[in-house]
Design a protein around this motif. Structure first.
Motif, PDB file in Angstrom:
ATOM      1  N   LYS A   3     -29.067   0.906   5.867  1.00  0.00           N
ATOM      2  CA  LYS A   3     -28.902   1.092   4.419  1.00  0.00           C
ATOM      3  C   LYS A   3     -30.239   0.878   3.727  1.00  0.00           C
ATOM      4  O   LYS A   3     -31.082   0.112   4.197  1.00  0.00           O
ATOM      5  N   ILE A   4     -30.433   1.558   2.599  1.00  0.00           N
ATOM      6  CA  ILE A   4     -31.589   1.321   1.750  1.00  0.00           C
ATOM      7  C   ILE A   4     -31.091   1.173   0.312  1.00  0.00           C
ATOM      8  O   ILE A   4     -30.041   1.709  -0.047  1.00  0.00           O
ATOM      9  N   VAL A   5     -31.826   0.443  -0.491  1.00  0.00           N
ATOM     10  CA  VAL A   5     -31.483   0.247  -1.892  1.00  0.00           C
ATOM     11  C   VAL A   5     -32.461   1.054  -2.735  1.00  0.00           C
ATOM     12  O   VAL A   5     -33.676   0.898  -2.614  1.00  0.00           O
ATOM     13  N   VAL A   6     -31.898   1.931  -3.570  1.00  0.00           N
ATOM     14  CA  VAL A   6     -32.692   2.798  -4.430  1.00  0.00           C
ATOM     15  C   VAL A   6     -32.474   2.358  -5.873  1.00  0.00           C
ATOM     16  O   VAL A   6     -31.332   2.156  -6.286  1.00  0.00           O
ATOM     17  N   LYS A   7     -33.551   2.229  -6.638  1.00  0.00           N
ATOM     18  CA  LYS A   7     -33.469   1.789  -8.032  1.00  0.00           C
ATOM     19  C   LYS A   7     -34.125   2.825  -8.930  1.00  0.00           C
ATOM     20  O   LYS A   7     -35.224   3.295  -8.644  1.00  0.00           O
ATOM     21  N   LYS A  33     -30.646   0.706 -12.868  1.00  0.00           N
ATOM     22  CA  LYS A  33     -29.483   0.722 -11.984  1.00  0.00           C
ATOM     23  C   LYS A  33     -29.945   0.912 -10.549  1.00  0.00           C
ATOM     24  O   LYS A  33     -30.865   1.684 -10.271  1.00  0.00           O
ATOM     25  N   SER A  34     -29.317   0.203  -9.631  1.00  0.00           N
ATOM     26  CA  SER A  34     -29.665   0.348  -8.220  1.00  0.00           C
ATOM     27  C   SER A  34     -28.403   0.624  -7.420  1.00  0.00           C
ATOM     28  O   SER A  34     -27.294   0.281  -7.834  1.00  0.00           O
ATOM     29  N   LYS A  35     -28.607   1.240  -6.272  1.00  0.00           N
ATOM     30  CA  LYS A  35     -27.480   1.645  -5.433  1.00  0.00           C
ATOM     31  C   LYS A  35     -27.894   1.541  -3.979  1.00  0.00           C
ATOM     32  O   LYS A  35     -29.017   1.889  -3.614  1.00  0.00           O
ATOM     33  N   GLU A  36     -26.990   1.039  -3.153  1.00  0.00           N
ATOM     34  CA  GLU A  36     -27.224   0.971  -1.717  1.00  0.00           C
ATOM     35  C   GLU A  36     -26.663   2.242  -1.084  1.00  0.00           C
ATOM     36  O   GLU A  36     -25.491   2.569  -1.268  1.00  0.00           O
ATOM     37  N   VAL A  37     -27.514   2.978  -0.376  1.00  0.00           N
ATOM     38  CA  VAL A  37     -27.109   4.243   0.241  1.00  0.00           C
ATOM     39  C   VAL A  37     -27.476   4.230   1.718  1.00  0.00           C
ATOM     40  O   VAL A  37     -28.330   3.459   2.159  1.00  0.00           O
ATOM     41  N   ASN A  38     -26.809   5.097   2.483  1.00  0.00           N
ATOM     42  CA  ASN A  38     -27.130   5.237   3.902  1.00  0.00           C
ATOM     43  C   ASN A  38     -28.510   5.853   4.065  1.00  0.00           C
ATOM     44  O   ASN A  38     -28.894   6.745   3.313  1.00  0.00           O
ATOM     45  N   ASP A  39     -29.238   5.397   5.057  1.00  0.00           N
ATOM     46  CA  ASP A  39     -30.577   5.909   5.318  1.00  0.00           C
ATOM     47  C   ASP A  39     -30.474   7.109   6.263  1.00  0.00           C
ATOM     48  O   ASP A  39     -30.521   6.971   7.474  1.00  0.00           O
ATOM     49  N   VAL A  50     -37.159  13.116  -6.158  1.00  0.00           N
ATOM     50  CA  VAL A  50     -37.231  12.394  -7.440  1.00  0.00           C
ATOM     51  C   VAL A  50     -38.019  11.096  -7.281  1.00  0.00           C
ATOM     52  O   VAL A  50     -37.735  10.107  -7.953  1.00  0.00           O
ATOM     53  N   SER A  51     -39.017  11.113  -6.417  1.00  0.00           N
ATOM     54  CA  SER A  51     -39.771   9.888  -6.125  1.00  0.00           C
ATOM     55  C   SER A  51     -40.482   9.324  -7.354  1.00  0.00           C
ATOM     56  O   SER A  51     -40.761   8.125  -7.405  1.00  0.00           O
ATOM     57  N   HIS A  52     -40.768  10.171  -8.343  1.00  0.00           N
ATOM     58  CA  HIS A  52     -41.411   9.707  -9.571  1.00  0.00           C
ATOM     59  C   HIS A  52     -40.431   9.017 -10.518  1.00  0.00           C
ATOM     60  O   HIS A  52     -40.848   8.384 -11.484  1.00  0.00           O
ATOM     61  N   LEU A  53     -39.129   9.099 -10.224  1.00  0.00           N
ATOM     62  CA  LEU A  53     -38.099   8.492 -11.075  1.00  0.00           C
ATOM     63  C   LEU A  53     -37.439   7.272 -10.446  1.00  0.00           C
ATOM     64  O   LEU A  53     -36.764   6.510 -11.143  1.00  0.00           O
ATOM     65  N   VAL A  54     -37.590   7.107  -9.124  1.00  0.00           N
ATOM     66  CA  VAL A  54     -36.914   6.019  -8.415  1.00  0.00           C
ATOM     67  C   VAL A  54     -37.903   5.253  -7.544  1.00  0.00           C
ATOM     68  O   VAL A  54     -39.017   5.712  -7.291  1.00  0.00           O
ATOM     69  N   GLU A  55     -37.464   4.095  -7.103  1.00  0.00           N
ATOM     70  CA  GLU A  55     -38.234   3.338  -6.092  1.00  0.00           C
ATOM     71  C   GLU A  55     -37.257   2.794  -5.067  1.00  0.00           C
ATOM     72  O   GLU A  55     -36.103   2.515  -5.378  1.00  0.00           O
ATOM     73  N   VAL A  56     -37.738   2.692  -3.839  1.00  0.00           N
ATOM     74  CA  VAL A  56     -36.941   2.104  -2.768  1.00  0.00           C
ATOM     75  C   VAL A  56     -37.199   0.613  -2.782  1.00  0.00           C
ATOM     76  O   VAL A  56     -38.321   0.163  -2.553  1.00  0.00           O
ATOM     77  N   VAL A  57     -36.157  -0.176  -3.113  1.00  0.00           N
ATOM     78  CA  VAL A  57     -36.304  -1.613  -3.277  1.00  0.00           C
ATOM     79  C   VAL A  57     -36.263  -2.320  -1.934  1.00  0.00           C
ATOM     80  O   VAL A  57     -37.081  -3.179  -1.656  1.00  0.00           O
ATOM     81  N   ALA A  58     -35.297  -1.960  -1.084  1.00  0.00           N
ATOM     82  CA  ALA A  58     -35.153  -2.632   0.208  1.00  0.00           C
ATOM     83  C   ALA A  58     -34.774  -1.616   1.263  1.00  0.00           C
ATOM     84  O   ALA A  58     -33.995  -0.701   1.000  1.00  0.00           O
ATOM     85  N   GLU A  59     -35.322  -1.817   2.454  1.00  0.00           N
ATOM     86  CA  GLU A  59     -34.986  -0.925   3.566  1.00  0.00           C
ATOM     87  C   GLU A  59     -34.273  -1.701   4.636  1.00  0.00           C
ATOM     88  O   GLU A  59     -34.397  -2.864   4.765  1.00  0.00           O
TER      89      GLU A  59
END
Length: 59
Positions: A3-7, A33-39, A50-59
């Motif tokens: 899982k990864i967390v996207v914010k 807002k952040s969401k945990e999604v499957n990697d 959309v890398s300019h709009l989001v960041e990966v918080v945790a991998e």
């Protein structure tokens, strides 16, 4: 599955419709807002689009 967390860090106002749809598909929609999604390769591609709009918080 990993899982990864996207914010979301920037607004989608004034962005192309395709980018808005990607943000919605990731389960986001407002700044902070952040969401945990499957990697998966598909999700990684969405994040790259959309890398300019989001960041990966945790991998």
């Amino acid at each position: 599955m990993a899982k990864i967390v996207v914010k979301q860090i920037k607004s989608i106002i004034g962005r192309p419709e395709a980018q808005c749809k990607v943000i919605k598909a990731l389960g986001l929609g407002r700044i902070g807002k952040s969401k945990e999604v499957n990697d998966t390769p598909a999700v990684r591609g969405m994040i790259a689009k959309v890398s300019h709009l989001v960041e990966v918080v945790a991998e």
